[in-house]
Design an enzyme around this catalytic site. Sequence first.
Site, short mmCIF file in Angstrom:
data_model
loop_
_atom_site.label_atom_id
_atom_site.label_comp_id
_atom_site.label_asym_id
_atom_site.label_seq_id
_atom_site.Cartn_x
_atom_site.Cartn_y
_atom_site.Cartn_z
CE1 TYR A 98 -48.48 -10.33 18.60
CE2 TYR A 98 -47.85 -9.09 20.94
CZ TYR A 98 -48.50 -9.09 19.78
OH TYR A 98 -50.36 -8.84 20.14
CD GLU A 179 -57.75 0.41 43.79
OE1 GLU A 179 -58.84 -0.56 43.08
OE2 GLU A 179 -58.64 0.86 44.84
CG ASP A 229 -61.68 2.00 44.53
OD1 ASP A 229 -60.82 3.65 44.53
OD2 ASP A 229 -61.54 2.13 44.25
#
Length: 345
Positions: A98, A179, A229
């Site tokens: 920025y 996760e 997962d």
Amino acid sequence: MNSNDKKKVVRSWIEQFVHDFVEQLSKPTKDSVNVALKRRKHNSWNGSLDSKANERQKVKVFSFPRNETTIAQLFRVLDCVHEAVISDTVITKRDIYYRDVDLFKRQTVVDELLGDISNTIGCSRSDLNVEASAKGLVFGSIHIALENGTVITATKPLLISHHRISSITSTAKWVLVIEKEAVFQTLTEEALADTIIVTAKGFPDLMTRKFLVKLAKALPDAKFFGIFDWDPHGLCIYSCFKYGSNAYSHEPHSQLRNLQLLGPLYEDIFNKNQEFSLKLNKRDIKMITTLLQFEGFQKEPVVREQLQRMLFIQKKAEIQAILEFPSWIKGKLADADKSGKHSVR
């Protein structure tokens, strides 16, 4: 080499780099001026899994005026890093972007240049006094003292700060690395005693990984468990937390080697909730094959068994396949408490 010595190396390298460039410009006989950085080729999806990735470094040469935009971007980044090192302040990659959006165009330009600079110098990004913008969250009974004297707690989900940590105190027995943010938020509503919960909201950023390593050093008796997962992508994320990422091979202190896979495992899902499973696709199968060849997993029979089962039944499943997830977590931790082991089946 301590932190101050590393900062001196960074400062000297930048100043010499700029000096050499200006010296080349001052020679009227030269038609172009070259600068070089060490760049890496790395597989973006398999994290730490490609054992040869670190060997494929190459030198990228930029010529002025032909590559004038890239060189301008490079020197703008070097200017920001030099200022941060001299003033001993920590800035973020987003701060740099920025400061000159019109020049950089994309955040990834800054990310890649910082990686190449640190790789060329042979230092970590933290030695440049640059950190990623905060992404990870922590929750639980923990007190974090910053070098500026501030002490923060995580009785509510807390964004992991880029500010320098001087000490961490906690009586937690467990640290759960989650996760998914949705699962993290679910667990914050449960009464999990003696537990700290951390998430990186998917694939882990460097700041979250380094925070976990600091946490492990501060709590040497705590057990670190991962919940991901039941699919190749989840185990790839587990691998990145534990073994690191090729993208930051020059960041050796970001590997949580005492992390153990809590689950869910095959028996947690398919003994009860087969209807929540999904079919593997071609990319999944390719990832599983790579994971089975990964050196780090050769000594993790539980992880290898899960991958082999995925291939055999051609199925995968998400954490949400555990219908009574909070009860499942409490049961797993109770089993770990009884066994006194760092892994749970």
